[in-house]
Design an enzyme around this catalytic site. Structure first.
Site, PDB file in Angstrom:
ATOM      1  CE1 TYR A 252     -11.338  10.916 114.767  1.00  0.00           C
ATOM      2  CE2 TYR A 252     -13.310  12.261 114.944  1.00  0.00           C
ATOM      3  CZ  TYR A 252     -11.938  12.157 114.826  1.00  0.00           C
ATOM      4  OH  TYR A 252     -11.176  13.295 114.751  1.00  0.00           O
TER       5      TYR A 252
ATOM      6  CE  LYS B 289       3.696   4.734 112.646  1.00  0.00           C
ATOM      7  NZ  LYS B 289       4.981   5.205 112.076  1.00  0.00           N
TER       8      LYS B 289
ATOM      9  CG  ASP C 284       5.637   8.177 110.270  1.00  0.00           C
ATOM     10  OD1 ASP C 284       5.109   7.677 109.251  1.00  0.00           O
ATOM     11  OD2 ASP C 284       6.455   7.555 110.973  1.00  0.00           O
TER      12      ASP C 284
ATOM     13  CG  ASP D 105      -9.547  15.542 112.644  1.00  0.00           C
ATOM     14  OD1 ASP D 105     -10.148  16.521 112.181  1.00  0.00           O
ATOM     15  OD2 ASP D 105      -9.060  15.522 113.793  1.00  0.00           O
TER      16      ASP D 105
ATOM     17  CG  ASP E 116      -7.182  21.061 111.271  1.00  0.00           C
ATOM     18  OD1 ASP E 116      -8.280  20.771 110.768  1.00  0.00           O
ATOM     19  OD2 ASP E 116      -7.073  21.689 112.345  1.00  0.00           O
TER      20      ASP E 116
HETATM   21  C1  IPM Z   1     -13.461  18.071 112.188  1.00  0.00           C
HETATM   22  C2  IPM Z   1     -13.385  18.255 113.680  1.00  0.00           C
HETATM   23  C3  IPM Z   1     -14.103  17.138 114.400  1.00  0.00           C
HETATM   24  C4  IPM Z   1     -13.456  15.828 114.028  1.00  0.00           C
HETATM   25  C5  IPM Z   1     -14.120  17.297 115.939  1.00  0.00           C
HETATM   26  C6  IPM Z   1     -14.601  18.648 116.332  1.00  0.00           C
HETATM   27  C7  IPM Z   1     -14.878  16.216 116.613  1.00  0.00           C
HETATM   28  O1  IPM Z   1     -12.062  18.357 114.097  1.00  0.00           O
HETATM   29  O2  IPM Z   1     -14.573  18.067 111.649  1.00  0.00           O
HETATM   30  O3  IPM Z   1     -12.416  17.968 111.560  1.00  0.00           O
HETATM   31  O4  IPM Z   1     -12.424  15.460 114.606  1.00  0.00           O
HETATM   32  O5  IPM Z   1     -13.973  15.175 113.134  1.00  0.00           O
HETATM   33 MN    MN Z   2     -10.639  18.433 112.472  1.00  0.00          MN
END
Ligand code: IPM
Ligand code: MN
Ligand code: NAD
Length: 353
Positions: A136, A186, A219, A243, A247
């Protein structure tokens, strides 16, 4: 009585819905725990602000936020109207500008909430995401714009200092939990940046001999989050991998509506920021059905960071109880609205269940 000054940054889509619904829960915990109160200051930044001012937040917004004890954020993003890299820019600036280098994303399977996995086991893990550099890093550029020969370069920056401090953070956290750390890279393919991660882990290992540390490639780790998630305790990963894994971690405990996040500046030189893992969810925004639990749990983490562990514990127990007793928004198969779900939690905080 202590007073905490909290900057409220509701943002877009479901952000204001879940943030507003969570505030009475925080107030109830403050009242019941006693000894402190909140002073909330609300900032109207986001997509609507953009159409009035040509930017999603004022140029000096970091300086506006700096004096606060914490930032409590809903979600940003209005992808139908504004490109995401514009609306999400303030989020990156806060994380990097306030050196919130440790992003904590805990996930645990709540009593009574079914996991979509066939054999979930006892999921209780925390993704520790490097939050200040890596993939990032705002480092790159584009040449020959719009020509067929156009080239875009986006460089990941991994510094020894950055990798070491997030690994130390992970090790220290593991010492307060099950003493097990998994570092995700990775390094079989990314031979510069990710091999540095491997080397730093090995250099730290003797110092943290009381923590069992292993490494996995992203992976294989993604597969094991699905196949045997109970094996994970503290999972340390680079910015992008953290990130994605967070999720996935949310999904295996029942959805993003249950997954909180904290962006921490460990030396406390700058304010830390507390927000859900999820985004502004345009697909359900405006309907009052978003699950407020992740926002509420992010608020509990904020309280813990401020030193109010008793109040934080009250909120977490109340979420446990509300979910166990069947309170559910539609994402979990229920019928409660955002406000009703938050109210179910607030009642548990107030009545001490
Ligand atoms: C998160 C989000 C952000 C990230 C995006 C919206 C830039 O996905 O906070 O997980 O990737 O950090
Ligand atoms: Mn995210
Ligand atoms: P999202 O997290 O907003 O939504 C993904 C899915 O999860 C959607 O189906 C949504 O309805 C569901 N969901 C999310 N939160 C929920 C909740 N509390 N209750 C019930 N269901 C919920 O991800 P997306 O759709 O990829 O992104 C939408 C926007 O949000 C984009 O602009 C994106 O860039 C932004 N975003 C912002 C943040 C942030 O502010 N920290 C994080 C992620 C995405």
């Amino acid at each position: 009585m202590k007073r905490y000054r909290i900057a409220l940054y509701p943002g877009d889509g479901i952000g204001p819905e879940v943030l507003d619904a969570s505030l009475p829960v925080l107030e109830a915990a403050a009242e019941r725990a006693g000894g402190f109160a909140f002073e909330f200051v609300r900032f109207p930044w986001g997509a609507d602000y953009y159409f009035e001012h040509g930017r999603t937040a004022p140029e000096d917004f970091l300086e506006v936020l700096r004096p606060f004890d914490a930032i409590y954020l809903g979600a940003l993003g209005d992808p139908g109207r504004i490109p995401d890299h514009i609306t999400l820019d303030p989020l990156m600036r806060m994380r990097q500008g306030f050196d919130q280098y440790a992003c904590l994303r805990p996930c645990r399977l709540f009593r009574g909430v079914p996991s979509p996995l066939a054999r979930p086991g006892d999921i209780d893990l925390v993704v520790v995401r490097e939050n200040s550099e890596g993939e990032y890093s705002i480092c790159g550029g584009r040449v020959r714009r719009d020509e067929p020969e156009e080239v875009a370069i986006q460089t990941a920056v991994h510094s020894r200092r950055g990798v070491e401090r997030i690994l130390r953070f992970g090790f220290e956290l593991a010492r307060t939990r099950r003493r097990q750390l998994t570092m995700i890279t990775k390094s079989n393919a990314l031979r510069y940046g990710m091999v540095l991660w491997d080397e730093v882990l090995e250099a730290l290992r003797p110092e943290y001999a009381d923590v069992e540390a292993d490494r996995m490639h992203i992976d294989a780790a993604a597969m094991d989050f699905v196949r045997r998630p109970a094996r994970f305790d503290v999972v340390v990963a680079s910015n992008l991998f953290g990130d994605i894994l967070s999720d996935l971690a949310g999904a295996i405990i029942g959805g993003l509506g249950l997954a909180p996040s904290a962006n921490i500046n460990p030396p406390r030189r700058c304010p830390s920021m507390f927000e859900p893992v999820h985004g502004s969810a345009p697909d359900i925004a405006g309907r009052g059905i978003a699950n407020p639990v992740t926002q509420i749990l992010s608020g509990a983490t904020m309280l813990e960071w401020l030193g109010e562990a008793v109040a934080a514990g009250m909120i977490r127990r109340a979420v446990d109880e509300a979910l166990a007793s069947g309170a559910r928004t539609p994402d979990l198969g229920g019928r409660l609205t955002t406000v009703q779900m938050a109210e179910a939690v607030r009642r548990c905080v107030k009545e001490g269940c």
